[in-house]
Design an enzyme around this catalytic site. Structure first.
Site, mmCIF file in Angstrom:
data_model
loop_
_atom_site.group_PDB
_atom_site.id
_atom_site.type_symbol
_atom_site.label_atom_id
_atom_site.label_comp_id
_atom_site.label_asym_id
_atom_site.label_seq_id
_atom_site.Cartn_x
_atom_site.Cartn_y
_atom_site.Cartn_z
ATOM 1 N N ARG A 1 -86.668 -0.572 -5.708
ATOM 2 C CA ARG A 1 -86.026 -1.516 -4.804
ATOM 3 C C ARG A 1 -84.545 -1.480 -5.190
ATOM 4 O O ARG A 1 -83.900 -0.473 -4.966
ATOM 5 C CB ARG A 1 -86.697 -2.898 -4.950
ATOM 6 C CG ARG A 1 -86.454 -3.808 -3.766
ATOM 7 C CD ARG A 1 -87.181 -5.135 -3.908
ATOM 8 N NE ARG A 1 -86.667 -5.940 -5.020
ATOM 9 C CZ ARG A 1 -87.141 -7.136 -5.369
ATOM 10 N NH1 ARG A 1 -88.142 -7.677 -4.705
ATOM 11 N NH2 ARG A 1 -86.621 -7.795 -6.389
ATOM 12 N N HIS B 1 -86.003 -4.741 -13.216
ATOM 13 C CA HIS B 1 -87.013 -5.673 -12.681
ATOM 14 C C HIS B 1 -88.363 -4.958 -12.625
ATOM 15 O O HIS B 1 -88.437 -3.788 -12.265
ATOM 16 C CB HIS B 1 -86.562 -6.115 -11.284
ATOM 17 C CG HIS B 1 -87.288 -7.311 -10.738
ATOM 18 N ND1 HIS B 1 -87.644 -8.406 -11.493
ATOM 19 C CD2 HIS B 1 -87.697 -7.595 -9.468
ATOM 20 C CE1 HIS B 1 -88.248 -9.304 -10.716
ATOM 21 N NE2 HIS B 1 -88.296 -8.835 -9.488
ATOM 22 N N TYR C 1 -105.669 -26.669 19.984
ATOM 23 C CA TYR C 1 -105.448 -25.592 20.952
ATOM 24 C C TYR C 1 -106.501 -24.490 20.842
ATOM 25 O O TYR C 1 -106.843 -24.049 19.743
ATOM 26 C CB TYR C 1 -104.081 -24.948 20.720
ATOM 27 C CG TYR C 1 -102.910 -25.827 21.048
ATOM 28 C CD1 TYR C 1 -102.802 -26.495 22.265
ATOM 29 C CD2 TYR C 1 -101.871 -25.971 20.136
ATOM 30 C CE1 TYR C 1 -101.704 -27.292 22.565
ATOM 31 C CE2 TYR C 1 -100.764 -26.756 20.426
ATOM 32 C CZ TYR C 1 -100.689 -27.418 21.638
ATOM 33 O OH TYR C 1 -99.605 -28.190 21.928
ATOM 34 N N CYS D 1 -101.027 -26.623 14.652
ATOM 35 C CA CYS D 1 -100.045 -26.705 15.733
ATOM 36 C C CYS D 1 -98.645 -26.723 15.121
ATOM 37 O O CYS D 1 -98.484 -26.716 13.910
ATOM 38 C CB CYS D 1 -100.271 -27.968 16.550
ATOM 39 S SG CYS D 1 -101.985 -28.163 17.093
ATOM 40 N N MET D 2 -97.623 -26.763 15.974
ATOM 41 C CA MET D 2 -96.251 -26.789 15.461
ATOM 42 C C MET D 2 -95.991 -28.034 14.614
ATOM 43 O O MET D 2 -95.298 -27.976 13.605
ATOM 44 C CB MET D 2 -95.259 -26.722 16.624
ATOM 45 C CG MET D 2 -93.823 -26.556 16.156
ATOM 46 S SD MET D 2 -92.650 -26.544 17.513
ATOM 47 C CE MET D 2 -93.055 -25.000 18.315
ATOM 48 N N ASP D 3 -96.613 -29.149 15.027
ATOM 49 C CA ASP D 3 -96.278 -30.434 14.408
ATOM 50 C C ASP D 3 -97.453 -31.142 13.763
ATOM 51 O O ASP D 3 -97.258 -32.162 13.114
ATOM 52 C CB ASP D 3 -95.715 -31.386 15.485
ATOM 53 C CG ASP D 3 -94.796 -30.659 16.445
ATOM 54 O OD1 ASP D 3 -93.818 -30.080 15.969
ATOM 55 O OD2 ASP D 3 -95.087 -30.652 17.663
ATOM 56 N N LYS E 1 -83.267 -19.067 -6.702
ATOM 57 C CA LYS E 1 -83.014 -18.498 -5.369
ATOM 58 C C LYS E 1 -83.897 -19.158 -4.308
ATOM 59 O O LYS E 1 -84.880 -19.823 -4.649
ATOM 60 C CB LYS E 1 -83.275 -16.998 -5.410
ATOM 61 C CG LYS E 1 -84.738 -16.639 -5.715
ATOM 62 C CD LYS E 1 -84.915 -15.154 -6.003
ATOM 63 C CE LYS E 1 -86.382 -14.834 -6.272
ATOM 64 N NZ LYS E 1 -86.549 -13.424 -6.714
ATOM 65 N N ARG F 1 -86.047 -14.051 -17.148
ATOM 66 C CA ARG F 1 -85.681 -14.568 -15.822
ATOM 67 C C ARG F 1 -86.905 -15.142 -15.096
ATOM 68 O O ARG F 1 -87.321 -14.634 -14.054
ATOM 69 C CB ARG F 1 -85.092 -13.445 -14.949
ATOM 70 C CG ARG F 1 -83.903 -12.707 -15.529
ATOM 71 C CD ARG F 1 -83.268 -11.788 -14.472
ATOM 72 N NE ARG F 1 -84.225 -10.924 -13.818
ATOM 73 C CZ ARG F 1 -84.556 -9.689 -14.225
ATOM 74 N NH1 ARG F 1 -83.974 -9.158 -15.292
ATOM 75 N NH2 ARG F 1 -85.463 -8.987 -13.564
HETATM 76 C C1 LIG Z 1 -87.192 -13.474 -7.974
HETATM 77 C C2 LIG Z 1 -86.767 -12.697 -9.136
HETATM 78 C C3 LIG Z 1 -87.133 -13.079 -10.433
HETATM 79 C C4 LIG Z 1 -88.149 -14.162 -10.703
HETATM 80 O O1 LIG Z 1 -89.438 -13.647 -10.447
HETATM 81 P P1 LIG Z 1 -90.749 -14.512 -10.735
HETATM 82 O O2 LIG Z 1 -91.871 -13.594 -10.503
HETATM 83 O O3 LIG Z 1 -90.699 -15.642 -9.737
HETATM 84 O O4 LIG Z 1 -90.629 -15.011 -12.115
HETATM 85 C C5 LIG Z 1 -86.583 -12.399 -11.498
HETATM 86 N N1 LIG Z 1 -85.732 -11.362 -11.292
HETATM 87 C C6 LIG Z 1 -85.406 -10.948 -10.050
HETATM 88 C C7 LIG Z 1 -84.506 -9.790 -9.893
HETATM 89 C C8 LIG Z 1 -85.908 -11.588 -8.934
HETATM 90 O O5 LIG Z 1 -85.582 -11.146 -7.716
#
Ligand SMILES: *Cc1c(COP(=O)(O)O)cnc(C)c1O
Length: 370
Positions: free
Chosen positions: A131, A163, A261, A308-310, A33, A219
């Site tokens: 969540r 999760h 700045y 700075c920005m750049d 992601k 995951r």
């Molecule tokens: C981002 C995410 C992960 C991965 O989490 P890490 O801590 O980067 O391993 C796994 N499951 C879900 C639902 C996530 O949103």
């Protein structure tokens, strides 16, 4: 000749996936992601699959469809779905979709009708993160509706999942509580005749520290990129991202000069200032003003004055520094350069944010390791 670059080592990605695979009997879903945590979603996905990951984790439907558009055919799960999305496009593309409630499940049934094939569904239970996911009180209704939709041929319940909230704090009692709640949720599903092929719960931290949470699929996200989810432990992971730029100007200035700045930094003696062409427009946190570490001319230096920005400025003392020299903001740390962890500590965030926020609007991402 390059001015600034985000270098991603795909060999490191493969090494990390290999290491994660070696630590589990479950299948591995590489989470890609947010443009692969800033590393580039498609190249990372290919490297991870190459190294034996069998699943990809996308957050949004668009991310999942982008993987398919790139020709990737491996199983992909998308889990962040607001009501009203064109879910039939996901079903048509063979994307697995998550449902946290009966509302989304009904949309998946409709999407399956439109697509003319069953939707592949992962039912999400909230075991304590508060969540996404169905709270235990709503889980029964979700499971019941899913069992019916499966019997009617509209969905295939491929997964049941949850999760963790605090797996990055090994030993925290919430981990055992969430595991127990997950097992209870699975038992409830089983009472409705649902025993999904993929039960999954473990993020990177749990993949690395809690084998009892692996079930059928893990995951890992951050660990895929070689960064540790647990403070003070490396696990043999290899960081994949290096951010660097060439000095555009080096010049002598007198003692007592204000720099950048707001003049929040003042030179203590006559010194050489080096100007580096990266700033908050490229994802360098402005919070790194007077705190971000940068490797240049064989030493770690601290950003002098405001980001700075750049651009940023480094105070190099009397060290020989010239335009064209390479300054490294962060990398694996092998040559003494700072790491994403050092940056996270310097600006009060986590390594995840440091790599994910780097922007390719101006700075090219280049790949090493094929
Ligand atoms: C981002 C995410 C992960 C991965 O989490 P890490 O801590 O980067 O391993 C796994 N499951 C879900 C639902 C996530 O949103």
């Amino acid at each position: 000749m390059w001015q600034a670059e985000i270098r991603v080592d795909l060999d490191a990605i493969r090494h990390n996936v290999g290491l994660l695979r070696a630590g589990t009997t479950a299948e591995v879903m590489a989470v890609v992601k947010a443009d692969g945590y800033g590393h580039g979603m498609v190249p990372v996905a290919r490297a991870a699959l190459d190294a034996g990951a069998t699943w990809l984790g996308a957050c949004t439907l668009d991310e999942a469809l982008a993987l398919r558009a790139a020709g990737i055919t491996a199983p992909v799960l998308a889990w962040l779905l607001v009501p009203g999305l064109p879910l039939h496009r996901g079903v048509e593309a063979g994307v697995d979709l998550s449902a946290s409630g009966t509302g989304l499940l009904a949309e998946l049934v409709e999407a399956a009708r439109v697509a003319g094939r069953p939707a592949r569904v992962h039912l999400k239970i909230d075991t304590g993160l508060n969540r996404g996911g169905a709270k235990p009180a709503d889980w029964l209704a979700l499971v019941e509706a899913a069992a019916k939709a499966q019997a009617d041929g509209w969905v295939e319940v491929v997964g049941a999942w949850s999760h963790f909230a605090r797996a990055d704090e090994p030993g925290d009692p919430s981990i055992d509580r969430q595991l127990a709640a997950f097992r209870e949720g699975l038992a409830t599903a089983a009472r409705f005749g649902l025993s999904p092929r993929y039960r999954h719960l473990a993020n990177s931290a749990a993949t690395l520290t809690r084998p009892d949470s692996h079930f059928d699929l893990v995951r890992p996200g951050i660990a895929t990129y070689g960064l540790s989810p647990v403070a003070g432990q490396r696990f043999g992971l290899r960081p994949a991202m290096t951010v660097r730029a060439r000095v555009l100007l080096a010049k002598r200035v007198a003692a007592g000069e204000g720099v950048s700045y707001g003049h929040t930094y003042t030179t203590g003696a006559q010194t050489t200032l080096a100007v580096v062409p990266l700033g908050y427009g490229d994802g360098v946190p402005r919070h790194a003003s007077n705190s971000g570490p940068v490797w240049l001319a064989g030493r770690r230096r601290t950003i002098a004055g405001r980001v700075c920005m750049d651009q940023i400025v480094l105070d190099c003392g009397d060290d020989p520094v010239a335009a064209g020299d390479v300054a490294v903001l962060f990398g694996p740390g092998d040559e003494g350069e700072p790491t994403a962890d050092d940056w996270a500590a310097a600006v009060g965030t986590i390594n995840y944010e440091i790599v994910t926020r780097m922007s390719t609007v101006r700075v090219p991402r280049v790949y090493a390791g094929g």
